[in-house]
Design a protein around this motif. Structure first.
Motif, mmCIF file in Angstrom:
data_model
loop_
_atom_site.group_PDB
_atom_site.id
_atom_site.type_symbol
_atom_site.label_atom_id
_atom_site.label_comp_id
_atom_site.label_asym_id
_atom_site.label_seq_id
_atom_site.Cartn_x
_atom_site.Cartn_y
_atom_site.Cartn_z
ATOM 1 N N GLU B 16 37.525 11.708 -2.626
ATOM 2 C CA GLU B 16 38.156 12.312 -3.799
ATOM 3 C C GLU B 16 37.354 12.099 -5.083
ATOM 4 O O GLU B 16 37.760 12.592 -6.141
ATOM 5 C CB GLU B 16 39.598 11.832 -3.980
ATOM 6 C CG GLU B 16 40.505 12.207 -2.800
ATOM 7 C CD GLU B 16 41.956 11.816 -3.037
ATOM 8 O OE1 GLU B 16 42.251 11.269 -4.123
ATOM 9 O OE2 GLU B 16 42.784 12.067 -2.139
ATOM 10 N N ALA B 17 36.249 11.407 -5.020
ATOM 11 C CA ALA B 17 35.392 11.254 -6.199
ATOM 12 C C ALA B 17 34.454 12.444 -6.310
ATOM 13 O O ALA B 17 34.183 13.127 -5.321
ATOM 14 C CB ALA B 17 34.587 9.968 -6.093
ATOM 15 N N PRO B 18 33.935 12.719 -7.508
ATOM 16 C CA PRO B 18 32.944 13.798 -7.657
ATOM 17 C C PRO B 18 31.566 13.330 -7.183
ATOM 18 O O PRO B 18 31.284 12.135 -7.141
ATOM 19 C CB PRO B 18 32.945 14.061 -9.159
ATOM 20 C CG PRO B 18 33.310 12.730 -9.748
ATOM 21 C CD PRO B 18 34.269 12.098 -8.781
ATOM 22 N N VAL B 19 30.719 14.300 -6.865
ATOM 23 C CA VAL B 19 29.371 13.958 -6.416
ATOM 24 C C VAL B 19 28.383 15.008 -6.907
ATOM 25 O O VAL B 19 28.725 16.181 -7.086
ATOM 26 C CB VAL B 19 29.305 13.849 -4.874
ATOM 27 C CG1 VAL B 19 29.442 15.219 -4.216
ATOM 28 C CG2 VAL B 19 28.013 13.166 -4.433
ATOM 29 N N GLU B 20 27.147 14.556 -7.157
ATOM 30 C CA GLU B 20 26.048 15.451 -7.487
ATOM 31 C C GLU B 20 24.836 15.032 -6.673
ATOM 32 O O GLU B 20 24.433 13.871 -6.684
ATOM 33 C CB GLU B 20 25.707 15.403 -8.974
ATOM 34 C CG GLU B 20 24.524 16.306 -9.331
ATOM 35 C CD GLU B 20 24.166 16.266 -10.809
ATOM 36 O OE1 GLU B 20 24.559 17.180 -11.541
ATOM 37 O OE2 GLU B 20 23.476 15.295 -11.215
ATOM 38 N N LEU B 21 24.273 15.981 -5.943
ATOM 39 C CA LEU B 21 23.041 15.763 -5.201
ATOM 40 C C LEU B 21 21.941 16.525 -5.926
ATOM 41 O O LEU B 21 22.039 17.733 -6.117
ATOM 42 C CB LEU B 21 23.190 16.258 -3.750
ATOM 43 C CG LEU B 21 24.373 15.713 -2.966
ATOM 44 C CD1 LEU B 21 24.333 16.234 -1.534
ATOM 45 C CD2 LEU B 21 24.434 14.213 -3.001
ATOM 46 N N ARG B 22 20.889 15.803 -6.283
ATOM 47 C CA ARG B 22 19.871 16.394 -7.153
ATOM 48 C C ARG B 22 18.735 17.043 -6.365
ATOM 49 O O ARG B 22 18.308 16.523 -5.324
ATOM 50 C CB ARG B 22 19.321 15.337 -8.098
ATOM 51 C CG ARG B 22 20.371 14.800 -9.069
ATOM 52 C CD ARG B 22 19.787 13.748 -9.978
ATOM 53 N NE ARG B 22 19.469 12.523 -9.247
ATOM 54 C CZ ARG B 22 18.812 11.507 -9.777
ATOM 55 N NH1 ARG B 22 18.361 11.572 -11.020
ATOM 56 N NH2 ARG B 22 18.580 10.423 -9.059
ATOM 57 N N CYS B 23 18.253 18.147 -6.894
ATOM 58 C CA CYS B 23 17.150 18.878 -6.279
ATOM 59 C C CYS B 23 16.285 19.471 -7.387
ATOM 60 O O CYS B 23 16.783 20.177 -8.270
ATOM 61 C CB CYS B 23 17.672 19.989 -5.380
ATOM 62 S SG CYS B 23 16.383 21.110 -4.759
ATOM 63 N N ASN B 24 15.002 19.198 -7.342
ATOM 64 C CA ASN B 24 14.032 19.826 -8.239
ATOM 65 C C ASN B 24 12.968 20.512 -7.405
ATOM 66 O O ASN B 24 12.615 20.040 -6.328
ATOM 67 C CB ASN B 24 13.402 18.794 -9.171
ATOM 68 C CG ASN B 24 14.365 18.312 -10.231
ATOM 69 O OD1 ASN B 24 15.100 17.358 -10.029
ATOM 70 N ND2 ASN B 24 14.385 19.014 -11.355
ATOM 71 N N TYR B 25 12.456 21.611 -7.895
ATOM 72 C CA TYR B 25 11.451 22.352 -7.142
ATOM 73 C C TYR B 25 10.250 22.620 -8.019
ATOM 74 O O TYR B 25 10.306 22.537 -9.251
ATOM 75 C CB TYR B 25 12.043 23.656 -6.607
ATOM 76 C CG TYR B 25 12.326 24.669 -7.678
ATOM 77 C CD1 TYR B 25 13.542 24.671 -8.358
ATOM 78 C CD2 TYR B 25 11.376 25.630 -8.048
ATOM 79 C CE1 TYR B 25 13.795 25.582 -9.351
ATOM 80 C CE2 TYR B 25 11.631 26.540 -9.048
ATOM 81 C CZ TYR B 25 12.851 26.512 -9.694
ATOM 82 O OH TYR B 25 13.095 27.419 -10.699
ATOM 83 N N SER B 26 9.163 22.958 -7.357
ATOM 84 C CA SER B 26 7.937 23.349 -8.038
ATOM 85 C C SER B 26 7.416 24.603 -7.375
ATOM 86 O O SER B 26 7.352 24.675 -6.140
ATOM 87 C CB SER B 26 6.897 22.230 -7.950
ATOM 88 O OG SER B 26 5.656 22.653 -8.477
ATOM 89 N N SER B 27 7.084 25.597 -8.198
ATOM 90 C CA SER B 27 6.556 26.840 -7.648
ATOM 91 C C SER B 27 5.817 27.608 -8.728
ATOM 92 O O SER B 27 6.212 27.577 -9.887
ATOM 93 C CB SER B 27 7.691 27.700 -7.086
ATOM 94 O OG SER B 27 7.197 28.946 -6.629
ATOM 95 N N SER B 28 4.782 28.303 -8.324
ATOM 96 C CA SER B 28 4.020 29.135 -9.254
ATOM 97 C C SER B 28 4.537 30.566 -9.286
ATOM 98 O O SER B 28 4.069 31.380 -10.075
ATOM 99 C CB SER B 28 2.541 29.130 -8.875
ATOM 100 O OG SER B 28 2.381 29.581 -7.549
ATOM 101 N N VAL B 29 5.517 30.848 -8.412
ATOM 102 C CA VAL B 29 6.094 32.194 -8.347
ATOM 103 C C VAL B 29 7.612 32.085 -8.417
ATOM 104 O O VAL B 29 8.176 30.997 -8.306
ATOM 105 C CB VAL B 29 5.672 32.922 -7.054
ATOM 106 C CG1 VAL B 29 4.159 33.078 -7.004
ATOM 107 C CG2 VAL B 29 6.177 32.179 -5.831
#
Lengths: 112, 114
Positions: B16-29
């Motif tokens: 019942e707690a909130p959650v955040e899963l982090r994602c960062n990306y790298s792309s030239s397009v």
């Protein structure tokens, strides 16, 4: 519709032996992918087929891995000879439009 | 070429707690972004995707993710998690085009406890 089918689900072999995995994609999906997922890592693309032609096999270790997709439907992935570092889950996926991929349950390979 | 970074390998959270899963990306397009979920001994299932349009996308089971182009992020959130959400979550990116392959992050293990 039926999902992506893979067999076998589990396989244990000794190093230097050969092994083959089979995948049957969702009917009508032209694109088929094989991924290798090593424990603790994300899946890594080994090979991508569009119908029965290879689109990308840049990360396939061609000295020991081979794959084919006869008649543009099901596919087999073979390893010969296997090494310890080939222990992984091999995932097959298919796609109709390449924007959304549907994955099978995978084959867990253990090389001893 | 694209790459994906999932900053947390494991996220423990109470039910019942909130959650955040982090994602960062790298792309030239320009890219498409995806979140996949993998339950034990199963294949990957698509949770949600961003192709174009609204930067906030939602799944049928209460997860949402927001595409932030300036921060090159695609974080996954849920306001209240359930025990059944325990799984491995993978962020993935692909470039535009029919021949684009998926590049996955290393995954985040979400562990929900009572």
């Amino acid at each position: 519709e039926a999902g992506v089918a893979q067999s076998p689900r589990y396989k244990i072999i000794e190093k230097r032996q050969s092994v083959a995995f089979w995948c049957n994609p969702i009917s009508g999906h032209a694109t088929l992918y094989w991924y290798q997922q090593i424990l603790g890592q994300g899946p890594k693309l080994l090979i991508q087929f569009q119908n029965n032609g290879v689109v990308d096999d840049s990360q396939l270790p061609k000295d020991r891995f081979s794959a084919e997709r006869l008649k543009g439907v099901d596919s087999t992935l073979k390893i010969q000879p296997a090494k310890l570092e080939d222990s992984a889950v091999y995932l097959c996926a298919s796609s109709r439009d390449s924007y959304e991929q549907y994955f099978g349950p995978g084959t867990r390979l253990t090389v001893t | 070429a694209q790459s994906v970074t999932q900053l947390d390998s494991q996220v423990p959270v109470f039910e019942e707690a909130p959650v955040e899963l982090r994602c960062n990306y790298s792309s030239s397009v320009s890219v498409y972004l995806f979140w996949y979920v993998q339950y034990p001994n199963q294949g990957l299932q698509l949770l949600l995707k961003y192709l174009s349009g609204s930067t906030l996308v939602e799944s049928i089971n209460g997860f949402e993710a927001e595409f932030n182009k300036s921060q090159t992020s695609f974080h996954l959130r849920k306001p209240s998690v359930h025990i059944s959400d325990t799984a491995e979550y993978f962020c993935a990116v692909s470039g535009y085009g029919t021949a684009s392959k998926l590049t996955f992050g290393t995954g985040t293990r979400l562990q929900v406890t009572l």
